[in-house]
Design a protein around this motif. Structure first.
Motif, PDB file in Angstrom:
ATOM      1  N   GLY A 178       0.833  -1.192   0.000  1.00  0.00           N
ATOM      2  CA  GLY A 178       0.000   0.000   0.000  1.00  0.00           C
ATOM      3  C   GLY A 178       0.866   1.239   0.000  1.00  0.00           C
ATOM      4  N   PRO A 179       0.259   2.425   0.062  1.00  0.00           N
ATOM      5  CA  PRO A 179       1.054   3.658   0.113  1.00  0.00           C
ATOM      6  C   PRO A 179       1.842   3.798   1.403  1.00  0.00           C
ATOM      7  N   ASP A 180       1.497   2.974   2.406  1.00  0.00           N
ATOM      8  CA  ASP A 180       2.233   2.939   3.667  1.00  0.00           C
ATOM      9  C   ASP A 180       2.632   1.492   3.957  1.00  0.00           C
ATOM     10  N   THR A 181       3.339   0.878   3.033  1.00  0.00           N
ATOM     11  CA  THR A 181       3.695  -0.543   3.148  1.00  0.00           C
ATOM     12  C   THR A 181       4.398  -0.829   4.473  1.00  0.00           C
ATOM     13  N   VAL A 182       3.887  -1.846   5.162  1.00  0.00           N
ATOM     14  CA  VAL A 182       4.470  -2.290   6.432  1.00  0.00           C
ATOM     15  C   VAL A 182       5.090  -3.665   6.224  1.00  0.00           C
TER      16      VAL A 182
END
Length: 499
Positions: free
Chosen positions: A408-412
């Motif tokens: 995602g745009p905030d890949t974890v």
């Protein structure tokens, strides 16, 4: 760079105070940093500080006094009665020698800048009443907004919006970022984030031992693979990518190209015979091997040099893909599981997790997107809708025994041991068909070179985002491997590596 939850940041404050730095000295430094940012944002015009009743409001009072001392026109709206302030916030308010305005939206007026010092990172309940109306008015005002620590209304640890939140132009935070500066939707509300040193010694981190890190090069620099002059292609590892049938070959080729560009010395595409001609005609540096059955795949892996596999991109959902995954696991190969490989275990995820956990020191990376994640971790996704992305991925890694990468745009990226990285460098145009297939291949290329799975996944995610930035708007997945050399050059320059 470490990322601290609100509880960890509070502990950092306490440790700094215990070591001899007064709490009010920290507040003075924070407020001065806010004033500095305000001066940078607007060179002239009136500035309005909207202060809460806690330490965030205290930072706001210090900033107001500092700005007034520099000749700026400043006014303050206070959420509570001035006499009700306590501790360092009360001391800060005493430094403001002017009246405060009543807490109503009409008092906002038309400032050149609004400093949001209402709640900061500590908010953990939905907003209601007057504060909710004030935040709506701030957002409707049109003036640029500078938030102190975090935009009011954003939960600092989860990144969730607690009903409504300030949309800041810029946010000034202190010592270390919070998860909400990186996770969505909080990150969207922060605008630009400025990190200020307020006098907390980094030695406090030795006691806090944070497990979350921003996914940037300093977080994994020591694990970054640098080819040696004495090396050769076999020393850089051999990756195997499993292709789908004749109607679904492109994803595997994208993955194979990503693995090769990421540094694998050799890459082989395990292709069904009906797709062999198509794959062979479309590939040059990538080798092609006819592999129809699970038995043939097992025979392929008898070559110990083929020690890293990507399974999933275009592989097809079903028993065959599931058996190929289990074969690779039983052969103790480094493994990246994406797309169809994940969905193939949707009805029996425990079977996959048990197979992973039977391997000693497994180097396995699962790379779901938000649609695939619930197929393997349905209760983690749905049991608590307020659970942060960071918490969900950590729980998934612990359960599965693998490195879990939720795109995602905030890949974890999270490890079963609790470590996690959060990336914030992916541009919007990276959301395009096939980009995830390239990422899976890039991670495999790093695994093939001996990079541990957690670091390989984190490096791959960061480089994936930087490659998209390098390619620019209009990006298609095929562009990503082609711009990786430019990303490598930038990294080599940053690390001082000759090339």
């Amino acid at each position: 760079m470490e990322v601290l939850t609100t509880a960890e940041m509070e502990r950092a404050d306490r440790l700094a105070i215990a070591a001899g730095t007064p709490g009010f000295a920290l507040m003075l430094s924070a407020g001065q940093a806010v004033a500095e940012a305000a001066m940078d944002l607007v060179e002239e015009g009136p500035i309005l500080v909207i202060a809460g009743g806690g330490n965030n409001g205290g930072d706001g009072f210090v900033a107001a006094a500092e700005l007034a001392a520099r000749g700026r026109e400043v006014s303050v709206i206070l959420l509570c009665e001035r006499d009700s302030l306590q501790g360092d916030a009360a001391s800060a308010a005493r430094g403001w020698k002017f009246p405060v305005l009543p807490f109503n939206t009409q008092a906002i007026g038309r400032p050149a800048l609004i400093i949001d010092a209402l709640f900061g990172a500590g908010l953990n309940r939905p907003l209601k009443g007057d504060p909710l109306g004030m935040i709506d008015a701030i957002n409707a005002n049109g003036a640029p907004v500078l938030s102190v620590d975090l935009p009011s209304g954003v939960n600092g640890t989860t990144g969730a919006v607690m009903g409504v939140a300030v949309r800041a132009t810029e946010t000034v935070t202190f010592f270390r970022r919070k998860p909400a500066h990186l996770l969505l939707p909080g990150r969207i509300h922060c605008g630009r984030v400025r990190l200020a040193d307020i006098g907390i010694d980094a030695v406090v981190l030795e006691e806090i031992r944070p497990q979350t890190f921003e996914n940037i090069p300093p977080s994994w620099q020591e694990s970054f693979p640098v080819p040696q002059v004495s090396g050769h292609k076999y020393a850089r590892g051999h990756a195997v990518i499993v292709s789908g049938d004749i109607a679904a070959t492109g994803a595997a080729r994208l993955s194979a190209r990503g693995a090769l560009r990421a540094g694998a010395g050799l890459v082989t595409l395990a292709s069904p015979r009906d797709a062999l001609a198509i794959n062979a005609a479309a590939l040059t540096a990538v080798m092609v091997r006819a592999t129809d059955t699970v038995i043939e795949f097992a025979e392929l892996l008898t070559d110990k040099r083929l020690h890293t596999c990507v399974i999933g991109p275009g592989a097809g959902v079903g028993v065959r893909t599931r058996d190929i995954v289990l074969t690779a696991l039983s052969a103790k190969r480094n493994l990246v599981l994406d797309a169809d490989a994940l969905t193939s275990f949707a009805d029996a995820p425990v079977h996959l997790f048990q197979a992973i956990k039977t391997i000693s020191d497994p180097q396995v990376v699962l790379t779901p997107h938000d649609g695939e994640f619930p197929r393997l971790f349905s209760d983690i996704s749905n049991k608590n809708p307020n659970r942060s992305k960071l918490e969900r991925v950590r729980a998934a890694a612990e359960r599965s025994g693998a490195i879990v990468l939720l795109k995602g745009p905030d890949t974890v990226v999270a490890s079963p041991d609790g470590r996690a990285t959060i990336a914030a460098n992916a541009p919007p145009w990276l959301a395009t068909a096939g980009a995830g297939d390239v990422l899976a291949g890039m991670i495999a290329g790093l695994l093939a070179q001996g990079v541990p799975a957690f670091e390989a996944a984190s490096i791959g995610v960061w480089m994936h985002g930087e490659a998209a930035r390098e390619a620019g708007p209009g990006l298609i997945a095929e562009d990503l491997p082609e711009v990786l050399p430019a990303v490598f050059r930038r990294l080599y320059d940053e690390f001082g590596i000759e090339y």
